[in-house]
Design an enzyme around this catalytic site. Structure first.
Site, PDB file in Angstrom:
ATOM      1  N   PHE A  22     140.620  10.348  34.585  1.00 15.06           N
ATOM      2  CA  PHE A  22     140.286  10.548  35.986  1.00 15.06           C
ATOM      3  C   PHE A  22     138.786  10.352  36.180  1.00 15.06           C
ATOM      4  O   PHE A  22     137.978  11.009  35.516  1.00 15.06           O
ATOM      5  CB  PHE A  22     140.692  11.965  36.434  1.00 15.06           C
ATOM      6  CG  PHE A  22     140.603  12.191  37.919  1.00 15.06           C
ATOM      7  CD1 PHE A  22     141.681  11.922  38.735  1.00 15.06           C
ATOM      8  CD2 PHE A  22     139.446  12.672  38.488  1.00 15.06           C
ATOM      9  CE1 PHE A  22     141.615  12.128  40.107  1.00 15.06           C
ATOM     10  CE2 PHE A  22     139.355  12.885  39.850  1.00 15.06           C
ATOM     11  CZ  PHE A  22     140.449  12.609  40.667  1.00 15.06           C
TER      12      PHE A  22
ATOM     13  N   ASP B 226     145.653   6.112  42.693  1.00 12.84           N
ATOM     14  CA  ASP B 226     146.347   6.139  41.407  1.00 12.84           C
ATOM     15  C   ASP B 226     146.604   4.721  40.908  1.00 12.84           C
ATOM     16  O   ASP B 226     147.120   3.882  41.653  1.00 12.84           O
ATOM     17  CB  ASP B 226     147.699   6.849  41.540  1.00 12.84           C
ATOM     18  CG  ASP B 226     147.561   8.338  41.801  1.00 12.84           C
ATOM     19  OD1 ASP B 226     146.461   8.872  41.601  1.00 12.84           O
ATOM     20  OD2 ASP B 226     148.560   8.955  42.205  1.00 12.84           O
TER      21      ASP B 226
ATOM     22  N   ASP C 135     153.119  18.196  42.613  1.00 16.40           N
ATOM     23  CA  ASP C 135     152.530  18.312  43.949  1.00 16.40           C
ATOM     24  C   ASP C 135     153.623  18.368  45.008  1.00 16.40           C
ATOM     25  O   ASP C 135     153.534  19.133  45.981  1.00 16.40           O
ATOM     26  CB  ASP C 135     151.602  17.125  44.226  1.00 16.40           C
ATOM     27  CG  ASP C 135     150.509  16.981  43.186  1.00 16.40           C
ATOM     28  OD1 ASP C 135     150.127  17.998  42.588  1.00 16.40           O
ATOM     29  OD2 ASP C 135     150.050  15.846  42.958  1.00 16.40           O
TER      30      ASP C 135
ATOM     31  N   GLY D 276     163.311  23.412  35.686  1.00 19.21           N
ATOM     32  CA  GLY D 276     163.133  24.024  36.998  1.00 19.21           C
ATOM     33  C   GLY D 276     161.825  24.775  37.149  1.00 19.21           C
ATOM     34  O   GLY D 276     160.751  24.256  36.849  1.00 19.21           O
TER      35      GLY D 276
END
Length: 351
Positions: free
Chosen positions: A116, A12, A257, A228
């Protein structure tokens, strides 16, 4: 409980823009956008969705199996993952391509613009799950995370052929997948993970409504950012669990993640769905307060204090058994060097 995690493994490159992207966009010029942002900070960190989730699971004591494709530059990263409880024996090393790169700019409102580069991840489509799992304990769950699109489809088919329970986590790759591909990835999943935007995109891509999706999966877990998480199952009222209030926001990269790692770890320890959602939110809060997807600490006392503050003492006590191993000194700190048993299956969602 054994979990195999398939998907991206990447480096990253995280940048911070000290302003708002929205202030730079001219409504009548959106068809001709050409922008360059002068950033104040650059952090180079280890990442990739599969590696991030595996890191979290490893920190939580689950010994996950990581399945993905990398370049020859993966050696140092591999040592790091192994040191944090991840089995990297099923990772394919490319002879021609480098490890994938994720490049992301975050503004002061935590909005992100990212790109990406797949690199070696393109070779993940050549990984056969039966071969990758040969000689290893059979996993109780395979998470099919964002990856080379052909790899995601292959891994899902392999799970069906091998009779393995799987979780569908298409994430960022929904933008690259067409309707039939998304339907193939989702149909029959024990767990479906999305964020709120991805949930809407998934419905648009598939042409299904929410009930159609719930008829095809065991449970649909949708993260809602600061609100949440929502867990839905066919024929049941949605379960809503709030996020940890007043969390420090340092870097949103990898927070979803971390949630998945906490959620699946709780289920693996036999905790019911509400407790799993709470542990996911607590681990996500730890990740949110740290720059880098694998730089957060998992200190048992701090996690339980956070859970008690957010959800009350009874809820915190319920999480304690899943965090017992974190009492040992070697688990009390995590720092990324890139900074200069037999019971009813807890993964079936019936608790």
């Amino acid at each position: 409980m054994r979990i195999a995690v398939t998907g991206s493994i990447a480096t990253d490159h995280l940048m911070v823009f000290p302003g708002r992207f929205a202030d730079q966009l001219i409504p009548d010029q959106l068809a001709h956008v050409s922008l360059s942002f002068l950033v104040d900070a650059l952090e180079v960190r280890r990442g990739g969705v599969a590696a991030n989730i595996s890191f979290g699971l490893g920190r939580l004591g689950l010994d996950p199996l990581l399945v993905g494709a990398v370049g020859a530059d993966f050696a140092e990263y591999e040592v790091w993952l192994k040191e944090h409880g991840v089995d990297t024996g099923a990772v394919h090393v490319s002879a021609e391509r480098g490890t994938a790169r994720f490049m992301c700019i975050t503004d002061e409102d935590a909005n992100q613009i990212a790109a990406f580069y797949a690199g070696a991840m393109q070779e993940a489509r050549d990984i056969d799950l039966a071969h990758a799992l040969y000689g290893r304990p059979r996993p109780d769950l395979v998470l099919v995370g964002p990856n080379d699109p052909e790899a995601m489809l292959r891994h899902t088919r392999d799970c069906r052929d091998l009779g393995l329970a799987f979780a569908a986590d298409p994430s960022q790759q929904l933008a690259r997948l067409d309707g039939p591909q998304v339907r193939d990835l989702v149909d029959g999943a024990r767990w479906l993970f999305t964020n709120e935007y991805e949930a809407a995109l998934l419905l648009e891509r598939t042409g299904w409504d929410r009930d159609d999706v719930l008829a095809r999966v065991g449970a649909w877990v949708t993260t809602l950012g600061g609100d949440g998480v929502r867990v839905e199952r066919a024929g049941a009222d949605p379960l809503l669990v709030g996020a940890v209030p007043d969390s420090t926001i340092s870097d949103p990269t990898g927070v979803g993640d971390a949630f998945r790692a906490g959620f699946l770890a709780a289920l693996s320890h036999g905790l019911p769905l509400p407790a799993a959602a709470r542990l996911g939110c607590v681990v996500a809060s730890a990740a949110l307060s740290t720059v880098g997807s694998q730089a957060y600490r998992l200190d048992r006392r701090h996690l339980l204090t956070t859970a008690e503050r957010a959800y009350g003492p009874t809820a915190a006590a319920e999480l304690a058994p899943a965090l017992a191993h974190l009492e040992s000194p070697e688990h009390l700190e995590s720092r990324d060097p890139l900074e200069s048993p037999e019971s009813p299956d807890p993964l079936d969602g019936t608790s």
